[in-house]
Design a protein around this motif. Sequence first.
Motif: not given
Length: 121
Positions: A25-38
């Motif tokens: 989606v234009a204008g959106c950025r995701a950040i994925v918290v790494p690791g188990m229990a994120a």
Amino acid sequence: MSEVVIVIGDRMGKGQKVAAGIDSVAGCRAIVVPGMAADMKLGDVMHKENADLGISFCGSGGAGALTAKNKYGYSERHGMRSPEEGETAIADGCKVLGFGFMDTEELGRRIATAYLKKNPR
């Protein structure tokens, strides 16, 4: 135009598919918290990144969302099982969305689109 930052915390260390949907989606950025229990680190990463929205995934969809609320005061809704519930939570002004395990691109796209609809940039 500032981009919408959405942080994803998944109990099992996943979240890449929902992130791809958000990033599409234009204008959106995701950040994925790494690791188990994120999911338990969701609020901390949201706070650090000054994120617009957070998504928590675990069996009930509650642990990470409630932790973010308790630590930072973010409004939350948990126990959700469908994109429609997430869209409604965004329309109601929630900042943290708690889902059962639903790592899908469709969910990411719909959440990002709903956020932009409510909060145009």
